[in-house]
Each structure stands twice: as structure tokens, then as C-alpha cells.
Design a protein around this motif. Structure first.
Motif, PDB file in Angstrom:
ATOM      1  N   ARG A  16      47.221  38.682  27.916  1.00 52.72           N
ATOM      2  CA  ARG A  16      45.833  38.657  28.393  1.00 52.72           C
ATOM      3  C   ARG A  16      44.810  38.908  27.289  1.00 52.72           C
ATOM      4  O   ARG A  16      43.624  39.050  27.554  1.00 52.72           O
ATOM      5  CB  ARG A  16      45.658  39.684  29.515  1.00 52.72           C
ATOM      6  CG  ARG A  16      46.637  39.465  30.662  1.00 52.72           C
ATOM      7  CD  ARG A  16      46.313  40.281  31.867  1.00 52.72           C
ATOM      8  NE  ARG A  16      47.369  40.199  32.866  1.00 52.72           N
ATOM      9  CZ  ARG A  16      47.311  40.767  34.057  1.00 52.72           C
ATOM     10  NH1 ARG A  16      46.223  41.454  34.396  1.00 52.72           N
ATOM     11  NH2 ARG A  16      48.311  40.666  34.913  1.00 52.72           N
ATOM     12  N   GLN A 111      39.432  42.445  40.850  1.00 54.75           N
ATOM     13  CA  GLN A 111      39.933  41.189  40.292  1.00 54.75           C
ATOM     14  C   GLN A 111      38.778  40.230  39.996  1.00 54.75           C
ATOM     15  O   GLN A 111      38.768  39.570  38.956  1.00 54.75           O
ATOM     16  CB  GLN A 111      40.914  40.545  41.271  1.00 54.75           C
ATOM     17  CG  GLN A 111      42.180  41.351  41.472  1.00 54.75           C
ATOM     18  CD  GLN A 111      43.169  40.608  42.352  1.00 54.75           C
ATOM     19  OE1 GLN A 111      43.426  39.422  42.150  1.00 54.75           O
ATOM     20  NE2 GLN A 111      43.722  41.294  43.329  1.00 54.75           N
ATOM     21  N   TRP A 112      37.810  40.169  40.895  1.00 53.49           N
ATOM     22  CA  TRP A 112      36.640  39.321  40.669  1.00 53.49           C
ATOM     23  C   TRP A 112      35.881  39.786  39.444  1.00 53.49           C
ATOM     24  O   TRP A 112      35.442  38.981  38.621  1.00 53.49           O
ATOM     25  CB  TRP A 112      35.760  39.377  41.912  1.00 53.49           C
ATOM     26  CG  TRP A 112      34.488  38.596  41.818  1.00 53.49           C
ATOM     27  CD1 TRP A 112      34.300  37.270  42.094  1.00 53.49           C
ATOM     28  CD2 TRP A 112      33.206  39.089  41.406  1.00 53.49           C
ATOM     29  NE1 TRP A 112      32.982  36.917  41.887  1.00 53.49           N
ATOM     30  CE2 TRP A 112      32.294  38.006  41.467  1.00 53.49           C
ATOM     31  CE3 TRP A 112      32.746  40.340  41.006  1.00 53.49           C
ATOM     32  CZ2 TRP A 112      30.948  38.151  41.141  1.00 53.49           C
ATOM     33  CZ3 TRP A 112      31.405  40.493  40.667  1.00 53.49           C
ATOM     34  CH2 TRP A 112      30.523  39.405  40.739  1.00 53.49           C
ATOM     35  N   ARG A 114      37.032  41.386  36.836  1.00 51.67           N
ATOM     36  CA  ARG A 114      37.789  41.118  35.613  1.00 51.67           C
ATOM     37  C   ARG A 114      37.631  39.669  35.170  1.00 51.67           C
ATOM     38  O   ARG A 114      37.782  39.359  33.979  1.00 51.67           O
ATOM     39  CB  ARG A 114      39.286  41.420  35.803  1.00 51.67           C
ATOM     40  CG  ARG A 114      39.634  42.866  36.094  1.00 51.67           C
ATOM     41  CD  ARG A 114      38.904  43.866  35.254  1.00 51.67           C
ATOM     42  NE  ARG A 114      38.880  43.555  33.840  1.00 51.67           N
ATOM     43  CZ  ARG A 114      37.992  44.073  33.013  1.00 51.67           C
ATOM     44  NH1 ARG A 114      37.064  44.877  33.443  1.00 51.67           N
ATOM     45  NH2 ARG A 114      38.015  43.762  31.736  1.00 51.67           N
ATOM     46  N   ARG A 115      37.349  38.777  36.109  1.00 51.57           N
ATOM     47  CA  ARG A 115      37.124  37.381  35.740  1.00 51.57           C
ATOM     48  C   ARG A 115      35.769  37.200  35.063  1.00 51.57           C
ATOM     49  O   ARG A 115      35.561  36.212  34.354  1.00 51.57           O
ATOM     50  CB  ARG A 115      37.232  36.478  36.976  1.00 51.57           C
ATOM     51  CG  ARG A 115      38.652  36.331  37.501  1.00 51.57           C
ATOM     52  CD  ARG A 115      38.770  35.164  38.465  1.00 51.57           C
ATOM     53  NE  ARG A 115      38.075  35.409  39.712  1.00 51.57           N
ATOM     54  CZ  ARG A 115      38.619  35.956  40.790  1.00 51.57           C
ATOM     55  NH1 ARG A 115      39.889  36.330  40.763  1.00 51.57           N
ATOM     56  NH2 ARG A 115      37.913  36.132  41.900  1.00 51.57           N
ATOM     57  N   LEU A 116      34.861  38.132  35.290  1.00 51.17           N
ATOM     58  CA  LEU A 116      33.540  38.051  34.671  1.00 51.17           C
ATOM     59  C   LEU A 116      33.511  38.651  33.271  1.00 51.17           C
ATOM     60  O   LEU A 116      32.858  38.128  32.377  1.00 51.17           O
ATOM     61  CB  LEU A 116      32.504  38.782  35.534  1.00 51.17           C
ATOM     62  CG  LEU A 116      32.029  38.119  36.816  1.00 51.17           C
ATOM     63  CD1 LEU A 116      30.965  38.989  37.463  1.00 51.17           C
ATOM     64  CD2 LEU A 116      31.487  36.724  36.553  1.00 51.17           C
ATOM     65  N   THR A 117      34.195  39.775  33.089  1.00 48.04           N
ATOM     66  CA  THR A 117      34.074  40.512  31.832  1.00 48.04           C
ATOM     67  C   THR A 117      35.279  41.409  31.613  1.00 48.04           C
ATOM     68  O   THR A 117      35.908  41.868  32.569  1.00 48.04           O
ATOM     69  CB  THR A 117      32.798  41.375  31.822  1.00 48.04           C
ATOM     70  OG1 THR A 117      32.751  42.149  30.624  1.00 48.04           O
ATOM     71  CG2 THR A 117      32.739  42.313  33.017  1.00 48.04           C
TER      72      THR A 117
END
Length: 216
Positions: A16, A111-112, A114-117
């Protein structure tokens, strides 16, 4: 059979694009903490607090990092609290940050988020927009999520919250290809731009990564 916690954590980092120092800061430890755990076996096992933070961050069961089987399972899906600064970032003449307090919270799905930043929640803030110079992208009353860790050397084209002469502004920055110069832009064509500013003339607070608004 559960994986070796150290090997599994190292493989997660490689997969990751994470680094040990950033994870150490995430759990509130010195920058070498995670590297020492993975490479030198110190500590022998992750304490419960650190293990829980990392499990939530990677969205994995705590058992994968050495916890008891099923430990922490009820926490999945919990909202991550983000501070809301009681201050306006102006998309107009400018708002003075004389009431800069941090009391209420917004909750975001982890989770949402983590997709941003990749920044931890402690480096995020929600700020209210006032004025219309960034319309239609941002309107007065919109709540914006600001990544305080995404500025400085990482500065690039995008929308940022700036502090200029003690005033908070939300504007679009266009980075000049040569030299440390930027153009400060308004998305609303009724407002003019500042075409040639030095980075030493503005203080970049953070990058705007999300906006929420009331639908009329």
C-alpha cells in the motif's frame, strides 16, 4: 493459520506504499518504533492500543497483528472523528480567524476516508466556506475537508486553504513551472486572480480534498 504479524505488517506497507516512520507517528510513537518492531523484534508484540490503531488503519482484523481471534471485530465500520474548526475560510473578501476553536466533530467512514488521503484524522479539519468567489465549485455554507498534511513541499495545483495577512482564504493555486511562484485563482469569473505570488507571501494551511453542501 494466521500470518506472522511482523511479516504481514511489512507486506501491507509494501503493498500500500506506506512507510514505517509514518505508521509510527500514526500510533503516537517515535519514528523508528514500527521499524524496530518489524526488523528487530522490539517490542515482542504490539500493545493493544497500537495494534487497534493499525488494524483500523489497514482495515484488517486485529488477530492479523497478534491480537486474539475476533478481537476488535465489533469496531469495524465505526466512524472516524474529524475536528471541525469554528472558523470560516472565505471564498470572498476574507474571514478573520479570531474564533478559531475546535469543538464539534464530523464522522467519516474509515475506508472512504483512506481513499481520499493517507493523512491521519488528527491532520484533518472541517471548515465552513463563506463568500462566492469559488462558485460554482464551492459555495457559501459548504463544509470542506482540509488535509493539513498535504501542503508545503507537496504543494501542487489544486484548491487550498490559505492564511494571508491573518485572513483565511480558500482559493485555487496554479503552480508556476519555474521558481517558487503561484497564481491564486478564483473559480468565479466575477473575481480577479492574483497572477504572480511568491510562496513566502502566503501560508498554505492545507489542501481541500472534499466538500459537502445542503441541496436547496
Amino acid at each position: 493459520m494466521l500470518p506472522n504479524p511482523r511479516e504481514y505488517l511489512e507486506s501491507l506497507c509494501a503493498e500500500r506504499g506506506e512507510n514505517f516512520a509514518a505508521l509510527s507517528r500514526l500510533v503516537g510513537r517515535n519514528p523508528a518504533y514500527i521499524q524496530q518492531y518489524v526488523r528487530k523484534g522490539t517490542p515482542k508484540s504490539l500493545p493493544e492500543r497500537e495494534r487497534r490503531i493499525l488494524a483500523r488503519y489497514f482495515d484488517i482484523p486485529e488477530a492479523s497483528l497478534g491480537g486474539a481471534d475476533g478481537e476488535g471485530a465489533t469496531d469495524f465500520g465505526a466512524l472516524v472523528p474529524v475536528q471541525r474548526a469554528e472558523v470560516f475560510a472565505s471564498a470572498g473578501p476574507g474571514a478573520m480567524p479570531d474564533a478559531e476553536r475546535r469543538r464539534p466533530y464530523f464522522g467519516f467512514d474509515q475506508q472512504w476516508l483512506r481513499r481520499l488521503t493517507a493523512s491521519p484524522a488528527e491532520r484533518l479539519e472541517v471548515i465552513r466556506v463563506e463568500g462566492d468567489s469559488m462558485a460554482p465549485t464551492l459555495n457559501a455554507g459548504d463544509d470542506i475537508l482540509v488535509d493539513l498534511g498535504d501542503a508545503g513541499e507537496r504543494l501542487r495545483d489544486g484548491i487550498y486553504v490559505l492564511r494571508v495577512d491573518g485572513t483565511l482564504l480558500v482559493k485555487r493555486l496554479a503552480i508556476h513551472p519555474v521558481g517558487r511562484r503561484v497564481t491564486v485563482q478564483s473559480d468565479n469569473p466575477a473575481y480577479g486572480d492574483l497572477p504572480d505570488c511568491g510562496l513566502d507571501e502566503i501560508q498554505c494551511i492545507g489542501r481541500v480534498i472534499w466538500a459537502g453542501r445542503k441541496v436547496a
